[in-house]
Design a protein around this motif. Structure first.
Motif, PDB file in Angstrom:
ATOM      1  N   VAL A 284     -40.646 -53.632 -55.640  1.00 43.01           N
ATOM      2  CA  VAL A 284     -39.197 -53.872 -55.910  1.00 43.01           C
ATOM      3  C   VAL A 284     -38.771 -54.180 -54.364  1.00 43.01           C
ATOM      4  O   VAL A 284     -38.893 -53.298 -53.474  1.00 43.01           O
ATOM      5  CB  VAL A 284     -38.454 -53.004 -56.635  1.00 43.01           C
ATOM      6  CG1 VAL A 284     -37.130 -53.428 -56.842  1.00 43.01           C
ATOM      7  CG2 VAL A 284     -38.962 -52.617 -57.897  1.00 43.01           C
ATOM      8  N   PHE A 285     -38.024 -55.298 -54.347  1.00 45.15           N
ATOM      9  CA  PHE A 285     -37.539 -55.819 -52.875  1.00 45.15           C
ATOM     10  C   PHE A 285     -35.969 -56.184 -53.047  1.00 45.15           C
ATOM     11  O   PHE A 285     -36.012 -57.431 -53.629  1.00 45.15           O
ATOM     12  CB  PHE A 285     -38.626 -56.776 -52.338  1.00 45.15           C
ATOM     13  CG  PHE A 285     -38.193 -57.031 -50.751  1.00 45.15           C
ATOM     14  CD1 PHE A 285     -38.927 -56.128 -49.905  1.00 45.15           C
ATOM     15  CD2 PHE A 285     -37.468 -57.839 -50.180  1.00 45.15           C
ATOM     16  CE1 PHE A 285     -38.489 -56.229 -48.691  1.00 45.15           C
ATOM     17  CE2 PHE A 285     -37.197 -58.151 -48.915  1.00 45.15           C
ATOM     18  CZ  PHE A 285     -37.865 -57.550 -47.964  1.00 45.15           C
ATOM     19  N   ALA A 286     -35.019 -55.646 -52.374  1.00 44.16           N
ATOM     20  CA  ALA A 286     -33.678 -55.938 -52.673  1.00 44.16           C
ATOM     21  C   ALA A 286     -32.927 -56.562 -51.718  1.00 44.16           C
ATOM     22  O   ALA A 286     -31.829 -56.859 -51.461  1.00 44.16           O
ATOM     23  CB  ALA A 286     -32.946 -54.670 -53.086  1.00 44.16           C
ATOM     24  N   ALA A 287     -33.759 -56.717 -50.345  1.00 44.90           N
ATOM     25  CA  ALA A 287     -32.963 -57.270 -49.076  1.00 44.90           C
ATOM     26  C   ALA A 287     -33.147 -58.635 -49.027  1.00 44.90           C
ATOM     27  O   ALA A 287     -33.933 -59.177 -49.648  1.00 44.90           O
ATOM     28  CB  ALA A 287     -33.866 -56.576 -47.826  1.00 44.90           C
ATOM     29  N   ILE A 306     -40.810 -57.970 -57.614  1.00 45.64           N
ATOM     30  CA  ILE A 306     -39.447 -57.932 -58.271  1.00 45.64           C
ATOM     31  C   ILE A 306     -38.532 -57.965 -57.000  1.00 45.64           C
ATOM     32  O   ILE A 306     -38.357 -57.034 -56.405  1.00 45.64           O
ATOM     33  CB  ILE A 306     -38.907 -57.100 -59.164  1.00 45.64           C
ATOM     34  CG1 ILE A 306     -39.904 -56.713 -60.250  1.00 45.64           C
ATOM     35  CG2 ILE A 306     -37.624 -57.140 -59.699  1.00 45.64           C
ATOM     36  CD1 ILE A 306     -39.753 -55.607 -61.199  1.00 45.64           C
ATOM     37  N   ALA A 307     -38.040 -59.409 -56.694  1.00 42.23           N
ATOM     38  CA  ALA A 307     -37.230 -59.636 -55.613  1.00 42.23           C
ATOM     39  C   ALA A 307     -35.937 -60.349 -55.507  1.00 42.23           C
ATOM     40  O   ALA A 307     -35.672 -61.193 -56.383  1.00 42.23           O
ATOM     41  CB  ALA A 307     -38.250 -60.311 -54.469  1.00 42.23           C
ATOM     42  N   PHE A 308     -35.092 -60.073 -54.798  1.00 38.42           N
ATOM     43  CA  PHE A 308     -33.844 -60.864 -54.658  1.00 38.42           C
ATOM     44  C   PHE A 308     -34.046 -62.052 -54.094  1.00 38.42           C
ATOM     45  O   PHE A 308     -34.851 -62.255 -53.092  1.00 38.42           O
ATOM     46  CB  PHE A 308     -32.893 -60.015 -53.539  1.00 38.42           C
ATOM     47  CG  PHE A 308     -31.604 -60.659 -53.148  1.00 38.42           C
ATOM     48  CD1 PHE A 308     -30.669 -61.031 -54.300  1.00 38.42           C
ATOM     49  CD2 PHE A 308     -31.065 -60.847 -51.987  1.00 38.42           C
ATOM     50  CE1 PHE A 308     -29.627 -61.640 -54.153  1.00 38.42           C
ATOM     51  CE2 PHE A 308     -29.807 -61.542 -51.598  1.00 38.42           C
ATOM     52  CZ  PHE A 308     -29.092 -61.776 -52.729  1.00 38.42           C
ATOM     53  N   LEU A 330     -37.431 -63.243 -59.611  1.00 38.52           N
ATOM     54  CA  LEU A 330     -36.350 -63.028 -58.812  1.00 38.52           C
ATOM     55  C   LEU A 330     -35.179 -62.663 -59.428  1.00 38.52           C
ATOM     56  O   LEU A 330     -34.909 -63.169 -60.609  1.00 38.52           O
ATOM     57  CB  LEU A 330     -36.130 -64.485 -57.857  1.00 38.52           C
ATOM     58  CG  LEU A 330     -37.478 -65.017 -57.122  1.00 38.52           C
ATOM     59  CD1 LEU A 330     -36.940 -66.329 -56.723  1.00 38.52           C
ATOM     60  CD2 LEU A 330     -37.636 -64.114 -55.987  1.00 38.52           C
ATOM     61  N   PHE A 331     -34.222 -62.115 -58.909  1.00 33.90           N
ATOM     62  CA  PHE A 331     -33.040 -61.675 -59.353  1.00 33.90           C
ATOM     63  C   PHE A 331     -31.805 -62.409 -58.224  1.00 33.90           C
ATOM     64  O   PHE A 331     -32.240 -62.491 -57.118  1.00 33.90           O
ATOM     65  CB  PHE A 331     -32.540 -60.054 -59.601  1.00 33.90           C
ATOM     66  CG  PHE A 331     -32.834 -59.217 -58.505  1.00 33.90           C
ATOM     67  CD1 PHE A 331     -31.996 -59.064 -57.505  1.00 33.90           C
ATOM     68  CD2 PHE A 331     -34.135 -58.580 -58.379  1.00 33.90           C
ATOM     69  CE1 PHE A 331     -32.037 -58.068 -56.415  1.00 33.90           C
ATOM     70  CE2 PHE A 331     -34.217 -57.881 -57.045  1.00 33.90           C
ATOM     71  CZ  PHE A 331     -33.183 -57.501 -56.411  1.00 33.90           C
TER      72      PHE A 331
END
Length: 399
Positions: A284-287, A306-308, A330-331
């Motif tokens: 998971v990667f939110a940056a 699962i990434a921004f 992607l989100f």
């Protein structure tokens, strides 16, 4: 005696890097450039690389600027940022045919002549001088007061110099399409895209039970690990492992307190990190990152992402519409709600994201791929010139 038209003359090459302190992402680029151009000489603002990490230099002497000799430079050289444009302009590159700068601050500002070719590999335009100035001042406690006024004045001067010095570059190369857009915005120049080199050989697929979700990151504000933790607090039926350390550790640990499904592991050795990545259901990667090497390393372990959906993630993640098969999803909003929704969607799509497809995707970002692409870019720049790079300087990955 007439020169043989089939034998290319040797090109004198200089590689310019900002500073040598530790072997990290931008230094991996320099390492690979030195493999492509083993005859190259290396220049830097300062060189304080420890002996244990100097193997990448191949025994080369590094030519440095006057900042190397200023008081307290070893520990505080970044405080001399205002002098760095002058320092890089004093590096004497007059004897070289081809200059390649590795730039995230001032390296592209070297002075070259009309018969020299300058290719600049850009990790990013100076973030703190451009679109991230407000965040930089806020995090440094310089939003107000005389210190803040001085910082704003200095960054204004750096922006003016940064734009002016871009005119000395013959060819820009960006490390992602995101950075390509930043180059277009800041310098009004187009750039080729060559992804940074990732040592894929250090990360392999293994047959492990894939249970937990994993986030691996420095715990600093812009990485937004806090959002990932907040999302998994709301999903007690899903396990999250947080790997990494940094100034945000205590705050993130407080967010995870009382959530038995979340484990804080801190910084771990490579072997342990490898096992965690190989056993993860997803990374998971939110940056919003310039590129995101950790995402490629996860893919090399066969682990979906699962990434921004901003920054370098757009170059790395292959969606369900990709002909080669999906490697993640992607989100589109940097919120915990968006992460919860993405994890739930992932549970449905996960069977399509096989380890083999993820691993194949990672190979696009290998060290060999970087060397091949950079050599092609340089040859293209020199194609209108009588000089070319001799074939024997090419290096091939023997992994």
């Amino acid at each position: 005696m007439q020169p043989d038209p089939n034998v290319a003359p040797v090109v004198k090459v200089a590689i310019v890097h900002e500073w040598l302190e530790h072997f990290a992402g931008s230094e991996r680029v320099v390492e690979q450039l030195l493999l492509i151009f083993p005859q190259a000489e290396l220049f830097a603002i300062v060189d304080f690389m420890p002996a244990s990490e100097r193997g990448m230099l191949g025994g080369r002497k590094v030519t440095t600027s006057f900042i190397q000799r200023l008081p307290f430079a070893r520990k505080l050289f970044r405080n001399y940022l205002g002098l760095m444009p002058i320092a890089v302009e004093q590096l004497d590159l007059s004897g070289f045919d081809l200059i390649i700068s590795s730039n995230h601050a001032v390296a592209k500002g070297v002075i070259t002549g009309p018969d020299q070719i300058h290719v600049s590999y850009v990790h990013s335009p100076m973030r703190y001088a451009w679109d991230m100035q407000a965040a930089y001042l806020r995090q440094g406690g310089m939003e107000r007061g005389l210190k803040g006024l001085f910082a704003r004045w200095l960054l204004h001067r750096l922006r003016n110099w940064d734009v002016r010095s871009a005119s000395g570059v013959d060819m820009f190369v960006a490390n992602s399409h995101y950075i390509r857009r930043r180059i277009r915005k800041v310098y009004r120049r187009e750039a080729a895209v060559v992804y940074p080199p990732v040592d894929i050989s250090r990360f392999q697929v293994a047959q492990r039970q894939r249970d937990a979700f994993v986030v691996v990151s420095r715990l600093v504000p812009y990485k937004r690990v806090d959002l990932v933790v907040e999302a998994f607090v709301r999903m007690p039926h899903r396990t999250l492992i947080v790997v990494g350390d940094g100034p945000e550790r205590d705050r993130i640990a407080a967010l995870a307190a009382g959530a038995p499904n979340i484990t804080m592991r801190g910084k771990v050795p490579h072997d342990e990190l490898l096992e965690l990545m190989q056993g993860a259901r997803a990374f998971v990667f939110a940056a919003e990152e310039d590129f995101g090497i950790a995402m490629v390393e996860a893919q090399a372990c066969g682990t979906p992402l699962i990434a921004f959906g901003r920054g370098g993630a757009l170059d790395i993640v292959r969606g369900v519409e990709d002909a080669g098969g999906p490697t993640g999803l992607l989100f589109d909003r940097q919120t915990s709600d968006a992460i919860v929704d993405a994890v739930e969607r992932f549970a449905v799509l996960a069977p399509l994201m096989t380890p083999e497809i993820c691993r194949a995707n990672a190979l696009r970002f290998s060290e060999e791929a970087f060397r091949d692409s950079m050599r092609e870019v340089v040859e293209r720049v020199l194609s209108d010139d009588t000089r070319s790079i001799p074939a024997q300087t090419a290096s091939r990955n023997t992994d």
